[in-house]
Scaffold this active site. Structure first.
Site, PDB file in Angstrom:
ATOM      1  N   TYR A 144      87.466  16.057  38.471  1.00 58.24           N
ATOM      2  CA  TYR A 144      88.770  16.668  37.936  1.00 58.24           C
ATOM      3  C   TYR A 144      90.038  15.641  37.488  1.00 58.24           C
ATOM      4  O   TYR A 144      90.800  15.127  36.636  1.00 58.24           O
ATOM      5  CB  TYR A 144      89.612  16.349  38.982  1.00 58.24           C
ATOM      6  CG  TYR A 144      89.621  18.203  39.945  1.00 58.24           C
ATOM      7  CD1 TYR A 144      88.723  19.413  39.007  1.00 58.24           C
ATOM      8  CD2 TYR A 144      88.846  18.706  40.861  1.00 58.24           C
ATOM      9  CE1 TYR A 144      88.498  20.693  39.350  1.00 58.24           C
ATOM     10  CE2 TYR A 144      88.639  19.479  41.591  1.00 58.24           C
ATOM     11  CZ  TYR A 144      88.656  20.351  40.679  1.00 58.24           C
ATOM     12  OH  TYR A 144      87.317  21.310  41.272  1.00 58.24           O
ATOM     13  N   LYS A 193      76.605  16.702  47.697  1.00 63.30           N
ATOM     14  CA  LYS A 193      75.259  16.140  47.764  1.00 63.30           C
ATOM     15  C   LYS A 193      75.083  14.921  47.404  1.00 63.30           C
ATOM     16  O   LYS A 193      74.687  14.119  46.035  1.00 63.30           O
ATOM     17  CB  LYS A 193      75.655  16.838  46.242  1.00 63.30           C
ATOM     18  CG  LYS A 193      74.744  17.511  45.498  1.00 63.30           C
ATOM     19  CD  LYS A 193      74.649  19.031  45.958  1.00 63.30           C
ATOM     20  CE  LYS A 193      72.755  19.264  44.846  1.00 63.30           C
ATOM     21  NZ  LYS A 193      72.226  20.398  45.169  1.00 63.30           N
ATOM     22  N   ASP A 225      75.038  23.215  48.630  1.00 64.37           N
ATOM     23  CA  ASP A 225      74.333  24.636  48.436  1.00 64.37           C
ATOM     24  C   ASP A 225      74.228  25.291  50.138  1.00 64.37           C
ATOM     25  O   ASP A 225      74.521  26.587  49.938  1.00 64.37           O
ATOM     26  CB  ASP A 225      73.028  24.339  47.886  1.00 64.37           C
ATOM     27  CG  ASP A 225      72.797  23.211  48.203  1.00 64.37           C
ATOM     28  OD1 ASP A 225      73.256  21.907  48.364  1.00 64.37           O
ATOM     29  OD2 ASP A 225      71.471  23.093  47.292  1.00 64.37           O
ATOM     30  N   ASP A 249      87.447  22.884  45.909  1.00 66.38           N
ATOM     31  CA  ASP A 249      88.223  24.341  45.510  1.00 66.38           C
ATOM     32  C   ASP A 249      87.262  25.236  45.968  1.00 66.38           C
ATOM     33  O   ASP A 249      87.933  26.234  46.040  1.00 66.38           O
ATOM     34  CB  ASP A 249      88.291  23.432  44.101  1.00 66.38           C
ATOM     35  CG  ASP A 249      88.720  24.053  43.748  1.00 66.38           C
ATOM     36  OD1 ASP A 249      89.383  25.152  43.702  1.00 66.38           O
ATOM     37  OD2 ASP A 249      88.970  23.731  42.431  1.00 66.38           O
ATOM     38  N   ASP A 253      88.385  28.939  48.596  1.00 65.65           N
ATOM     39  CA  ASP A 253      88.351  30.319  48.076  1.00 65.65           C
ATOM     40  C   ASP A 253      87.130  31.087  48.509  1.00 65.65           C
ATOM     41  O   ASP A 253      87.349  32.442  48.830  1.00 65.65           O
ATOM     42  CB  ASP A 253      88.258  29.977  46.330  1.00 65.65           C
ATOM     43  CG  ASP A 253      89.534  29.972  46.109  1.00 65.65           C
ATOM     44  OD1 ASP A 253      90.200  29.751  46.560  1.00 65.65           O
ATOM     45  OD2 ASP A 253      89.936  30.409  45.038  1.00 65.65           O
TER      46      ASP A 253
END
Ligand code: NAD
Length: 358
Positions: A144, A193, A225, A249, A253
């Protein structure tokens, strides 16, 4: 104890649920003999109406002069987000505050209330094992905030977002996660990752260096993952889940769905000096705003989190959390958590019941 709290109710259901959270704080203050000095400020569309900006200097100063920030939610109706009042409202309020106070760690606890097991979309034998985890997400780095570019290469449009982490950013949030784990079940799952990404390789290296300072806390690495899958297959394995900005993020959720409603979860953003902002993770829920039916529990639990983290008032936070559980055990349900057989209660009625148990 005396403390000063900057209260920013915002838009939509924000002011409705904030009013109830303040009543709960008042009840806790009276019971435990604390003085919570409340100073209200405008943010989001409510601020825009007066100042033509979503995060005015007046509000920033109020926050600077306070010991913690209790935030509601901001934003307009989804169909009106193109209007000037609402355009970029969330970004220019929430991201502006995050930047102004250098909040670098976001805390999102997820737990399933035993009384609301039926709301969890997972199979009952998975839910029976219990879910009580804490996401800690880095907020200042990653994709971001890296270089962004739109260009044309060989006649084709190309877009670029660079993911970048400095070791200091990782050190800081990792210490936060290990310290939080020490107060819980002493396990950190670090999500990355590292099989593919350079930022993740550095992330893992730094996390392991920090872990040596916390021999009492168990560390495990998990690829993102796999983590997305494990959250659904076996969420009870997690205690503290430490993530970078983008993975956090998305995963937080996913985790929020486990509780059953956005109206049940609290969150906090904390900076390196320990200054914090506390807010429900949901938005301004304009579809139900003004009707007095929103669930106030997320805002009330955010206030409890503020007492625990910013003011070290653990007993007082426990009292609020217990009162919320008791209100649910007593059968009270707002519309978002009521089954078809249950009659929903109002925002104020839910808060009344919670206050009665404090
Ligand atoms: P939302 O989170 O406001 O609502 C999604 C759904 O959840 C709605 O059906 C809503 O009624 C329900 N809901 C949320 N909180 C609830 C509560 N406490 N009690 C009962 N039901 C609740 O998301 P949205 O509708 O996509 O967005 C509305 C506005 O909120 C937009 O302007 C968006 O930009 C903004 N937003 C703000 C924040 C924030 O302030 N942190 C976060 C997300 C979205």
């Amino acid at each position: 104890m005396e403390c000063k709290i900057a209260v920013l109710p915002g838009d939509g259901i924000g002011p409705e649920v904030m009013e109830q959270a303040l009543r709960v704080l008042d009840a806790v203050g009276r019971k435990f003999s604390h003085k919570f000095h409340i100073a209200q400020g405008l943010v989001g569309g409510a601020a825009y109406d007066v100042y033509r900006t979503h995060f005015p200097d007046e509000t920033r100063k109020l926050c600077e002069q306070s010991d913690a920030i209790l935030f509601g939610s901001v934003g307009g109706p989804v169909a009106e987000l193109h209007l000037e009042k609402w355009r970029s409202c969330e970004t220019s309020s929430i991201l502006a505050i995050r930047k102004a106070f250098s909040f670098n760690a976001n805390f999102r606890p997820v737990r399933i209330f035993p009384e609301l097991k039926g709301l969890c979309p997972l199979r009952s034998e998975v839910v029976e094992r219990g879910v009580d985890l804490l996401f800690i997400r880095e907020l200042n780095g990653d994709i971001y905030f890296g270089r962004k570019e739109n260009l044309v290469r060989d006649g084709k449009r190309v877009a670029v977002d660079v993911a970048e982490y400095t070791e200091d950013q990782i050190f800081s949030v990792t210490h936060t996660a290990f310290q939080a784990a020490r107060k819980r079940r002493k396990k950190v799952t670090s999500v990355d990752k590292a099989n593919v990404l350079h930022v993740s390789k550095l992330w893992r290296e730094v996390v392991h260096e920090v872990a040596k300072e916390y021999p009492d806390v168990q560390l495990e690495d998990m690829l993102v993952d796999n983590c997305a899958m494990q959250l659904i297959r076996n969420p009870s394995q997690f205690d503290v889940v430490l993530t970078g900005n983008m993975f956090g993020d998305i995963l937080s959720d996913e985790g929020a769905v486990l509780a059953g409603s956005l109206g049940l979860l609290a969150s906090a953003s904390i900076n390196a000096q320990g200054f914090g902002l506390y807010e429900p993770p949901g938005g301004s829920a304009q579809d139900i705003a003004g009707k007095g039916v929103a669930n106030p529990i997320a805002q009330i639990l955010s206030a409890a989190m503020m007492l625990r983290f910013s003011f070290s008032l653990g007993n007082e936070a426990d009292a609020i959390e217990r009162a919320v559980s008791s209100a649910l055990s007593a059968g009270l349900r707002t519309g978002d958590i009521a089954s078809t057989a249950e009659t929903p209660v109002s925002t104020a009625a839910m808060a009344d019941k919670i206050i009665s148990f404090i």
